[in-house]
Design a protein around this motif. Structure first.
Motif: not given
Ligand code: FAD
Length: 396
Positions: A57, A59, A80, A374
């Motif tokens: 990761d 971050s 949510r 999520t």
């Molecule tokens: P992320 O949480 O983005 O995790 C991806 C991880 O991958 C990060 O830690 C990043 O650092 C890592 N990463 C990226 N590139 C690399 C790389 N090359 N090498 C290693 N690590 C890397 N969803 C909901 O369900 N409820 C909500 O209320 C909601 N609110 C939101 C509010 C905002 C402002 C935004 C933009 C989105 C919201 N979302 C919400 C959608 C949200 O993005 C998803 O819910 C969820 O958090 C995404 O999870 P993820 O694991 O796909 O991505």
């Protein structure tokens, strides 16, 4: 198990970082909701985290993209946030979390506790820089993948490689905001920023602000800036409606949501850039949103057609002076590190069915397209993990 980094940067300061294995059965890239969900299902079904299963990761801390969100974003104002699979075993649930605290803090703490409890052994900060073909051992049935990464930041950063049978990409979208090109954008004298750069309304005290975008982030910015900015102009590409459900309530717009998810599914399957979900569901019809719409605060103008040094010009010739433009115009999936594998379709996206890349059966995408919420990420976790285990069983 051989290790890639016998001398980690932390070793000199007396705190050796755990070594990242040089070989793994599965590498998961990203430890947001999607990556953690996949890792949990894989670990639960027998893969050893930190050995067979390596989670990398970028971050600095637990929390995925949530750790970078603005302070005023609360769980109650977010749509949510669904619990990760098995989270209740820890006595934690986002439903019972303090809704008054910053979402970034709560999510960060809960994810950290989750990683600890299930021993998911996430390596961070580790950015995967490329994924490509690895040389195939003569006795191997399938060619493995070579995952190159950078660990740490600045002068102390080190580079390494993990050779893996399969890869699950769960990198989310936060690092790839979209900013549309509008004529004159480069001439604007004020400040331009995208959603990930937004910190707080206080930064815009007394400024004339244009907020662009038809999603919940844009709405949040408009509401926060009211009474702080000198003026707030909200513009959207398409007309907006407040038809979506209140956070935490059963959907009042299920048809629209299903249609929007189906459109995203089609786009993911065909490798097209993914359309937004909000365009199919409408914005949440919360009392706060409806009240702001009634007061004329949440009333969107159509997108301007030109940008000039001092503001934005609309199609009807009218001009809105501006000191700042906030682009809350969506995100793309962060997939650039997969480019050496040649997964992209002519439309620019990566075609995936049930989270598996069409062009490379060793690559899975979790939290991609319709899974980018999520709850979607949770579902993706199980779906992807089960397929990964099936492929691993066939390989061994
Ligand atoms: P992320 O949480 O983005 O995790 C991806 C991880 O991958 C990060 O830690 C990043 O650092 C890592 N990463 C990226 N590139 C690399 C790389 N090359 N090498 C290693 N690590 C890397 N969803 C909901 O369900 N409820 C909500 O209320 C909601 N609110 C939101 C509010 C905002 C402002 C935004 C933009 C989105 C919201 N979302 C919400 C959608 C949200 O993005 C998803 O819910 C969820 O958090 C995404 O999870 P993820 O694991 O796909 O991505």
């Amino acid at each position: 198990m051989p290790v890639a980094e016998p001398h980690s940067p932390g070793a000199a300061s007396g705190f050796p970082l755990p070594a990242i294995p040089a070989h793994a059965r599965v590498v998961v890239v990203g430890a947001g909701q999607a990556g953690l969900s996949v890792a949990h299902h894989l670990a639960h079904r027998g893969l050893a985290p930190g050995q067979d299963l390596v989670v990398l990761d970028r971050s600095p801390a637990a929390g995925g993209a949530w750790q970078f969100r603005w302070e005023s974003l609360r769980l109650g104002t977010a749509h949510r946030v669904n619990d990760l699979p098995g989270m209740r075993e820890l006595g934690l649930s986002f439903e019972t979390a303090d809704q008054g605290r910053a979402a970034r803090d709560v999510v960060g703490e809960y994810y950290a506790e989750y990683e600890r409890h299930f021993g998911l052994a996430v390596f961070r900060p580790v950015a995967v820089t490329s994924v490509r073909e690895a040389a195939r051992a003569s006795d191997a049935r399938a060619a493995p993948l070579r995952v190159d990464y950078r660990r740490g930041a600045g002068d102390g950063a080190t580079r390494g490689t993990v050779i893996a049978d399969l890869l699950v990409n769960a990198t989310g979208t936060w690092g790839a905001p979209i900013r549309p090109y509008i004529t004159g954008i480069e001439t604007f004298r004020g400040r331009q920023l995208s959603t990930p750069e937004y910190r707080s309304a206080a930064e815009f005290g007394g400024r004339r602000v244009v907020v662009v975008g038809g999603g919940t982030s844009a709405v949040g910015f408009v509401l926060e800036l009211e009474g702080i900015a000198a003026s707030v102009t909200w513009v959207t590409r398409r007309p907006v409606s407040f038809a979506g459900e209140e956070p935490g309530e059963a959907s009042a717009s299920m048809e629209g949501r299903l249609a929007a998810v189906a459109q995203q599914n089609d786009a993911a399957r065909e490798g097209r850039v993914l359309p937004s979900i909000i365009s199919g569901t409408g914005l949440p019809a919360t009392a706060r949103n409806l009240d702001a719409a009634r007061r004329g605060v949440l009333v969107a103008r159509p997108l301007f057609t030109g940008i000039e040094p001092g503001g934005v010009r609309f199609a009807d010739g009218s001009f809105e002076p501006a000191d700042a433009i906030i682009w809350a115009t969506g995100f793309r999936s962060e997939l650039g590190h997969l480019d050496p594998l040649g997964l992209r379709e002519p439309g620019g996206g990566v075609a995936a069915t049930q989270g598996r890349a069409e062009r490379d059966p060793r690559v899975f995408l979790a939290g991609y397209g319709p899974q980018a919420s999520t709850i979607g990420a949770n579902r993706a976790g199980r779906l992807v993990a089960l397929q990964v285990l099936e492929v691993l069983a066939a390989l061994s």
